[in-house]
Write an enzyme that holds these catalytic residues in place. Structure first.
Site, mmCIF file in Angstrom:
data_model
loop_
_atom_site.group_PDB
_atom_site.id
_atom_site.type_symbol
_atom_site.label_atom_id
_atom_site.label_comp_id
_atom_site.label_asym_id
_atom_site.label_seq_id
_atom_site.Cartn_x
_atom_site.Cartn_y
_atom_site.Cartn_z
ATOM 1 N N ARG A 1 0.782 -1.482 -0.036
ATOM 2 C CA ARG A 1 0.104 0.020 -0.144
ATOM 3 C C ARG A 1 0.873 1.340 0.184
ATOM 4 N NH1 ARG A 1 -2.652 -4.109 1.935
ATOM 5 N NH2 ARG A 1 -5.045 -4.139 1.710
ATOM 6 N N GLY B 1 -1.611 -12.198 -4.780
ATOM 7 C CA GLY B 1 -2.798 -11.642 -4.816
ATOM 8 C C GLY B 1 -3.102 -10.375 -4.625
ATOM 9 N N SER C 1 -12.933 -9.662 2.285
ATOM 10 C CA SER C 1 -11.341 -9.280 1.543
ATOM 11 C C SER C 1 -11.215 -7.811 1.608
ATOM 12 C CB SER C 1 -11.660 -9.842 0.183
ATOM 13 O OG SER C 1 -10.598 -9.730 -0.392
ATOM 14 N N GLN D 1 -8.494 -6.885 0.024
ATOM 15 C CA GLN D 1 -7.959 -6.637 -1.201
ATOM 16 C C GLN D 1 -9.135 -6.321 -2.161
ATOM 17 O OE1 GLN D 1 -6.278 -10.689 -2.224
ATOM 18 N NE2 GLN D 1 -4.508 -10.316 -0.939
ATOM 19 N N ASP E 1 -4.738 -15.074 7.877
ATOM 20 C CA ASP E 1 -3.371 -15.829 7.227
ATOM 21 C C ASP E 1 -2.719 -16.482 8.543
ATOM 22 O OD1 ASP E 1 -3.625 -14.584 4.990
ATOM 23 O OD2 ASP E 1 -2.551 -12.731 5.379
#
Ligand code: S3P
Length: 457
Positions: free
Chosen positions: A41, A109, A182, A184, A335
């Site tokens: 980011r 990803g 998510s 993402q 994760d």
């Protein structure tokens, strides 16, 4: 890059098969690499600010490198200034150039989904590809909202990479409730929304990591995060200019999970891990471990560069017990389930992990990969589509002695090596090269605390 944020010792490269064997008494202070999510980011938002953004503690790993290389293709200058600092010369919101080459996101990803969002509201096209793992991961989750904003794409019927995305010159601000938890997806929409007129709104039922929102605020974006009827909403006003920043990246809690869990399950261990990110949207593993009876203390809580951090001390914990890990915490430790499962194998009783369907679409199907690895090493695992459970065998009850497949997944490789650090017999991992995507110095950092992780003969 600072040694402080990336650890010391040689980098793990190549298709290395490694064996990890038990050695009691892990000790010392180990320095974690910079946070992977925040590193991506910092580069991406730096690319959109006009002028120079300086970043210290950037994670130097394969995944983050993919984002840096991609940004250069989009016309952004990204340079390493010295040992400690990187700089990004941003082109302004809407100022990206059309990349002359295919954007190769490798295993990442985060690179693929955030970069698609980044370019979706600019009148340029780009083709994205990745490795076998990334090409098998779902992209419909970002293509759907980005299409609503006005981008078009062409690719396979299964909506996976490789694909070409054509951004739009006339982006539409959307109000979008994410169907999957998510960060993402949320971040892709917010990045696209930066160049759309009016307000882009993303609603999440379960809060996911909020590094994009925090960093957008630091870059001067007009952004509000508030509770709403359906969970939590992020409201971003588009077409405002971003101001360059100085960013300090904290140690990655997802990487810190490995030395910490190893210390909990290896007899006579006492390990310090300073300056670990403790953002509440990331740090649930540590409270879960405490609930399981871990001797884990969180010391010296403070703020560093807009993110909470702390020093963590982990000691051998002979009285770990299995618990039920509720779906409520899944997003804030998504994760960490592979290494939690390894830790649970050394507890007394069963650990059941609920609401984790997302684990099936990570770099690998992580439930399947860990179930196979644990079963091969004598641990009983049960699983359903969105849950799994591990039957603990106590401190010294895990037989080990078998080979595991990493399945192109860094966190599976590292979790299995930690399994070998505490099992009765050595554990071998077929391909440890994916570790370089997030924690290139993993082997030397772990061996520095006393582990015995070596290339297999
Ligand atoms: C990430 C978000 C999570 C996480 C991944 C990094 C990010 O993925 O698993 O490792 O940086 O935004 P999802 O957005 O798929 O949950």
């Amino acid at each position: 890059m600072t040694a402080l944020n990336n650890g010391e010792g040689p980098v793990t490269t190549g298709c290395a098969t490694m064996t990890s064997r038990r050695r009691d008494g892990l000790s010392g202070t180990v320095i974690m690499p910079g946070d992977k999510s925040i590193s991506h980011r910092a580069l991406i938002l730096g690319a959109l600010a006009v002028g120079e953004t300086r970043i210290s503690g950037l994670l130097e790993s394969e995944d983050v490198e993919k984002t840096a290389v991609a940004l250069r293709e989009f016309g952004v200058k990204v340079n390493k200034r010295d040992e400690h600092e990187w700089s990004v010369f941003g082109v302004g919101v809407g100022g990206l150039a059309e990349p002359p080459r295919v954007i190769d996101c490798g295993n990442s990803g985060t690179s693929a989904r955030l970069l698609m969002g980044l370019m979706a509201s600019t009148d340029i096209a780009a083709t994205f590809c990745g490795d076998d793992s990334l090409m098998s991961r779902p992209m419909a989750r970002v293509l759907e909202p980005l299409s609503q904003i006005g981008a078009r794409w062409l690719g396979r019927r299964d909506k996976k990479l490789p694909l070409t995305l054509a951004g739009t010159a006339f982006p539409v601000p959307i109000n979008y409730q994410t169907p999957v938890p998510s960060a993402q997806v949320k971040s892709a929409i917010l990045l696209a929304g930066l160049n759309a007129p009016g307000e882009t709104i993303v609603i999440e039922q379960a809060r996911t990591r909020d590094h994009t929102e925090r960093m957008l605020k630091a870059f001067g974006a007009d952004i509000v995060v508030e509770d709403c009827e359906n969970g939590c909403q992020v409201i971003l006003k588009g077409q405002t200019e971003l101001t360059p920043c100085e960013i300090v990246i904290p140690g990655d809690p997802s990487s810190a999970a490995f030395p910490i869990c190893a210390a909990l399950i290896v007899p006579d261990s006492d390990v310090m891990v300073p300056t670990v990110g403790m953002n509440p949207s990331r740090a649930a593993l540590f409270s879960i471990l405490q609930e399981m009876g871990a001797q884990l203390t969180v010391e010296n809580r403070r703020n560093a560069g807009g993110e909470p951090v702390a020093d963590l001390r982990a000691r051998f914990s002979p009285n770990l017990r299995g618990i039920e890990v509720s779906a409520d915490v899944a997003a804030s430790m998504i994760d960490e389930y592979p290494i939690l499962a390894v830790t649970a194998a050394f507890a007394a009783g069963e650990t059941k992990m609920l609401g984790v369907a997302e684990l099936r679409v990570k770099e690998s199907d992580r439930i399947d990969a860990m179930a196979k690895a644990l079963r091969a090493n004598g641990v009983a695992v049960a699983e359903g589509s969105d849950w799994w459970s591990v039957v603990g065998m106590g401190t010294s009850g895990v037989p080990g002695g078998s080979a595991c497949e990493s399945k192109c997944d860094h966190r599976i490789a590292m979790s299995c090596l930690v399994l070998g650090m505490a099992a009765q017999n050595p554990v071998t991992v077929d391909d440890c090269s994916p570790i370089a995507t997030s924690f290139p110095r993993f082997q030397s950092v772990m061996n520095q605390m006393g582990a015995a992780i070596r290339e297999a003969q």
